[in-house]
Design a protein around this motif. Sequence first.
Motif, short mmCIF file in Angstrom:
data_model
loop_
_atom_site.label_atom_id
_atom_site.label_comp_id
_atom_site.label_asym_id
_atom_site.label_seq_id
_atom_site.Cartn_x
_atom_site.Cartn_y
_atom_site.Cartn_z
N LEU A 9 0.82 -1.21 0.00
CA LEU A 9 0.00 0.00 0.00
C LEU A 9 0.86 1.26 0.00
N LYS A 10 1.96 1.22 0.71
CA LYS A 10 2.88 2.38 0.69
C LYS A 10 3.46 2.58 -0.70
N ARG A 11 3.81 1.49 -1.36
CA ARG A 11 4.36 1.62 -2.73
C ARG A 11 3.32 2.16 -3.69
N LEU A 12 2.06 1.72 -3.53
CA LEU A 12 0.99 2.24 -4.39
C LEU A 12 0.79 3.74 -4.15
N ALA A 13 0.73 4.13 -2.90
CA ALA A 13 0.55 5.56 -2.58
C ALA A 13 1.73 6.37 -3.09
N ARG A 14 2.93 5.84 -2.94
CA ARG A 14 4.11 6.56 -3.42
C ARG A 14 4.05 6.74 -4.93
N TYR A 15 3.61 5.70 -5.64
CA TYR A 15 3.48 5.78 -7.09
C TYR A 15 2.45 6.86 -7.47
N LEU A 16 1.34 6.92 -6.74
CA LEU A 16 0.30 7.90 -7.05
C LEU A 16 0.75 9.33 -6.72
N VAL A 17 1.57 9.46 -5.66
CA VAL A 17 2.09 10.78 -5.30
C VAL A 17 3.04 11.30 -6.36
N GLY A 18 3.86 10.41 -6.91
CA GLY A 18 4.84 10.83 -7.92
C GLY A 18 6.25 10.81 -7.38
N GLU A 19 7.13 11.59 -7.97
CA GLU A 19 8.55 11.54 -7.65
C GLU A 19 8.84 11.84 -6.18
N THR A 20 8.10 12.76 -5.57
CA THR A 20 8.38 13.12 -4.18
C THR A 20 8.08 11.98 -3.21
N GLY A 21 7.42 10.95 -3.72
CA GLY A 21 7.07 9.83 -2.86
C GLY A 21 8.26 9.05 -2.36
N SER A 22 9.42 9.23 -2.95
CA SER A 22 10.60 8.49 -2.49
C SER A 22 11.32 9.20 -1.35
N GLU A 23 10.95 10.42 -1.06
CA GLU A 23 11.59 11.16 0.02
C GLU A 23 11.20 10.57 1.37
N PRO A 24 12.17 10.39 2.29
CA PRO A 24 11.88 9.78 3.59
C PRO A 24 10.72 10.44 4.33
N ARG A 25 10.69 11.78 4.32
CA ARG A 25 9.64 12.49 5.02
C ARG A 25 8.27 12.19 4.41
N THR A 26 8.23 12.10 3.08
CA THR A 26 6.98 11.79 2.40
C THR A 26 6.52 10.39 2.76
N MET A 27 7.45 9.43 2.84
CA MET A 27 7.09 8.07 3.20
C MET A 27 6.54 8.01 4.62
N GLU A 28 7.06 8.83 5.49
CA GLU A 28 6.54 8.88 6.86
C GLU A 28 5.10 9.38 6.86
N TRP A 29 4.85 10.43 6.06
CA TRP A 29 3.48 10.94 5.96
C TRP A 29 2.54 9.89 5.36
N ILE A 30 3.03 9.19 4.34
CA ILE A 30 2.21 8.15 3.70
C ILE A 30 1.85 7.06 4.71
N SER A 31 2.83 6.63 5.48
CA SER A 31 2.57 5.58 6.48
C SER A 31 1.51 6.01 7.48
N THR A 32 1.65 7.24 7.97
CA THR A 32 0.69 7.76 8.94
C THR A 32 -0.69 7.88 8.33
N ALA A 33 -0.75 8.36 7.08
CA ALA A 33 -2.04 8.57 6.42
C ALA A 33 -2.72 7.24 6.10
N ILE A 34 -1.96 6.21 5.73
CA ILE A 34 -2.55 4.90 5.47
C ILE A 34 -3.19 4.35 6.74
N ASN A 35 -2.52 4.50 7.86
CA ASN A 35 -3.09 4.03 9.12
C ASN A 35 -4.34 4.82 9.49
N ALA A 36 -4.35 6.11 9.19
CA ALA A 36 -5.54 6.92 9.46
C ALA A 36 -6.70 6.46 8.58
N ALA A 37 -6.41 6.18 7.30
CA ALA A 37 -7.45 5.69 6.40
C ALA A 37 -7.94 4.30 6.81
N TYR A 38 -7.02 3.47 7.29
CA TYR A 38 -7.36 2.13 7.76
C TYR A 38 -8.32 2.20 8.96
#
Length: 215
Positions: A9-38
């Motif tokens: 799910l993190k890889r899917l969200a990173r792909y949808l976000v685009g290039e900035t999705g590989s940044e560590p800070r962005t990945m942290e936000w993605i992880s937090t947001a996935i848990n919020a959506a869950y």
Amino acid sequence: MSYQTFGDLKRLARYLVGETGSEPRTMEWISTAINAAYAEFCSEYPWSFRQRITTVTYPARASSLSISSYGVIQGVFCVGVGFLDWMPPLVLTARKERTTGYGTPRAWSVYSTDLYLFPTPGSDTNLKLYHLIDVDPLVNDSDEPIIPLAFRPYLAYGALAIMTATENFENPSAARMYRDIYEKGVRLAKMQEPGGALYKAHQDMPGWPTSGAVY
């Protein structure tokens, strides 16, 4: 591609976000947001995948029974409490209405993580708890959400709906688009919801409510 795990799910969200999705800070936000959506997805409905029937023993003359160790959400039951011999179920009541003395319980109440029976049983009493389980956050990449596989990708869209509504990723049109996709997933999941063991149980038990859930 099958999106089974937190890592998927993190890889899917990173792909949808685009290039900035590989940044560590962005990945942290993605992880937090996935848990919020869950957490949001799981709270949308008394899903069958969260329903459990647990057997417990209420000790003789005990004032209450702690149910926290059974994975029961604090203060939440989906249907209620019943005897193992499938007698009519106990009635939900306010804790202040507790009776004195000992006898065969006729009612139950929950306060915090403690179950109360009224009147208090004079002997050990085996019961079935009909309840919803709590949902643990996703931590490791190998962790899997408990929701059905077909609806897990919608968590990534729900995560992006949350992210694009925040200051760091603010994009109102994208937030609306992702929110619409996420909500479509919730609607589809509800359409395919089988009801689960709890609803079957109160079809089989005389006296159970015939519609809805008790909270």
